[in-house]
Design an enzyme around this catalytic site. Sequence first.
Site, PDB file in Angstrom:
ATOM      1  N   HIS A  21       0.815  -1.135  -0.461  1.00  0.00           N
ATOM      2  CA  HIS A  21       0.270  -0.030   0.279  1.00  0.00           C
ATOM      3  C   HIS A  21       0.335   1.165  -0.493  1.00  0.00           C
ATOM      4  CE1 HIS A  21       0.123   0.348   4.645  1.00  0.00           C
ATOM      5  NE2 HIS A  21      -0.443   0.199   4.054  1.00  0.00           N
ATOM      6  N   HIS A  75      -7.652  -6.941  13.544  1.00  0.00           N
ATOM      7  CA  HIS A  75      -7.564  -6.649  12.654  1.00  0.00           C
ATOM      8  C   HIS A  75      -8.331  -6.952  11.408  1.00  0.00           C
ATOM      9  CE1 HIS A  75      -5.711  -2.882  10.297  1.00  0.00           C
ATOM     10  NE2 HIS A  75      -4.347  -3.681  10.575  1.00  0.00           N
ATOM     11  N   GLU A  77      -7.745  -5.020   8.287  1.00  0.00           N
ATOM     12  CA  GLU A  77      -7.296  -4.635   6.970  1.00  0.00           C
ATOM     13  C   GLU A  77      -6.583  -5.487   6.205  1.00  0.00           C
ATOM     14  OE1 GLU A  77      -3.640  -1.911   8.036  1.00  0.00           O
ATOM     15  OE2 GLU A  77      -3.931  -1.188   5.341  1.00  0.00           O
ATOM     16  N   ASP A  79      -5.110  -6.990   4.687  1.00  0.00           N
ATOM     17  CA  ASP A  79      -3.824  -8.524   4.605  1.00  0.00           C
ATOM     18  C   ASP A  79      -4.034  -9.101   5.587  1.00  0.00           C
ATOM     19  OD1 ASP A  79      -3.768  -6.323   6.361  1.00  0.00           O
ATOM     20  OD2 ASP A  79      -1.167  -6.169   6.708  1.00  0.00           O
ATOM     21  N   HIS A 142      -2.817  -0.370  14.264  1.00  0.00           N
ATOM     22  CA  HIS A 142      -3.162   1.475  13.731  1.00  0.00           C
ATOM     23  C   HIS A 142      -4.145   1.710  12.726  1.00  0.00           C
ATOM     24  CE1 HIS A 142      -2.311   0.409   9.483  1.00  0.00           C
ATOM     25  NE2 HIS A 142      -2.468  -1.234  10.418  1.00  0.00           N
ATOM     26  N   ASP A 161      -0.432  -6.148  14.487  1.00  0.00           N
ATOM     27  CA  ASP A 161       0.642  -5.242  13.585  1.00  0.00           C
ATOM     28  C   ASP A 161       1.768  -4.196  14.313  1.00  0.00           C
ATOM     29  OD1 ASP A 161       0.085  -5.265  10.146  1.00  0.00           O
ATOM     30  OD2 ASP A 161      -1.799  -3.684  11.177  1.00  0.00           O
ATOM     31  N   TYR A 189       9.358  -0.533   9.525  1.00  0.00           N
ATOM     32  CA  TYR A 189       8.156  -0.909   9.261  1.00  0.00           C
ATOM     33  C   TYR A 189       7.742  -0.055  10.437  1.00  0.00           C
ATOM     34  CZ  TYR A 189       3.691  -4.046  10.311  1.00  0.00           C
ATOM     35  OH  TYR A 189       3.191  -4.091  11.002  1.00  0.00           O
ATOM     36  N   HIS A 220       3.395  -9.968  10.935  1.00  0.00           N
ATOM     37  CA  HIS A 220       4.241  -9.527  10.122  1.00  0.00           C
ATOM     38  C   HIS A 220       5.663 -10.568  10.650  1.00  0.00           C
ATOM     39  CE1 HIS A 220       1.528  -7.904   7.324  1.00  0.00           C
ATOM     40  NE2 HIS A 220       0.799  -6.699   7.725  1.00  0.00           N
TER      41      HIS A 220
HETATM   42 FE1  FEO Z   1      -3.322  -2.982   9.312  1.00  0.00          FE
HETATM   43 FE2  FEO Z   1      -0.635  -5.633   8.222  1.00  0.00          FE
HETATM   44  O1  FEO Z   1      -2.175  -4.479   8.057  1.00  0.00           O
END
Ligand code: FEO
Length: 369
Positions: A21, A75, A77, A79, A142, A161, A189, A220
């Site tokens: 992104h 989360h 998002e 991903d 976030h 995250d 990151y 991640h």
């Molecule tokens: Fe906020 Fe890894 O997505």
Amino acid sequence: MLLQNAVYSVGVVDADIRIFHGYEVPIGTTYNSFLLVDDEVTLIDCVKAPFSEEFLGNIREVIGDRPVSRIVCNHVEPDHSGSFPSVIAAYPEVRVYGTANCERELRAYYPDVEFQFEIVRAGDSLASSAHTLDFIPMPMVHWPDSMSTYLREHKILFSNDALGQHIGTGEMFDSELSEELLLALAGNYYANIVLPFGLQVKKLLESISTLDIETVCPSHGVILREGIGSMIAKYAAWADNETDESRALIVYDTMWGTTAKLATIIAEEYRAKGLDVTMLSLSDVHYSYASAEMLEARYIAVGSPTLNNGMLPSVAAFLTYIKGLKPKNRVGKAFGSYGWSGESVKDVHSVLEAMGFEMEEPLSTKWNV
Ligand code: FEO
């Protein structure tokens, strides 16, 4: 893969991704997901949509024909939720747990997917025959929905995250990386994702400070076991916008080389003051790389020649990006060359000043030096 008794890693590696992104992830990333198996089968987070089949295969390798009975969605998002519709389709009876914002966002993202959802709040727990999960909402670390989950019996924090890193080269644990590389990846990151949310990070660190954490499973990158203390110490410093008084970053682009010469002059001035200088041309590096280099630098000089009564688009992109990251406690300097009108230096100076930087005198030159 069995991580600890009853806890399995079922996430996927995205080795080929290079732009995430909008920012650069030069060695790929992972979308981590975990299964907790006892009388319930609890899936902690999902993965990005294109990996749905591989993900379901990883889950079936662990539980065979047993159904997933619960999803903890830390989360939304994409991903971490892109494969959510596929998981619901495979296990329609599953119950989903997350924050109120998580439910709102899941239903907005996936309006055609029907699922059972239970809202959890700070202090809530979810028990199974042998395990207890404690929920730790971390709003704006976030996204509004963001949450960590703590597995009491194994002292594992599923931090989503937070405390993550983008690395997709096959390593599983922090012991497989040097501490220097681990913290550099984490810094990249943090700068690109978490930097605007220092206050919220501090709240999270306070929330988890009373937990006995032996393992951190972020969503991640590698799992942390040996490097938890140093990572949390770094997060505390980054959340406070602590900068290194001895570090300077010079970011610029140039048309015919004059602004590059000014960058060299500024570098020499900084070095004469004893500073450690990093010079980056936006013709050579992605703006997100330059932004990450800003994370601990006290001095930030930004240079652009004037083009069409403004700054170069590459410099404008860098400034737009770092403005959103809201760095604090920096000393800024604008510089650049021009032929006739000379707006770029004033414009760069104005942007940095509006970001709250303590500004040094700008440096500009006409045509050449
Ligand atoms: Fe906020 Fe890894 O997505």
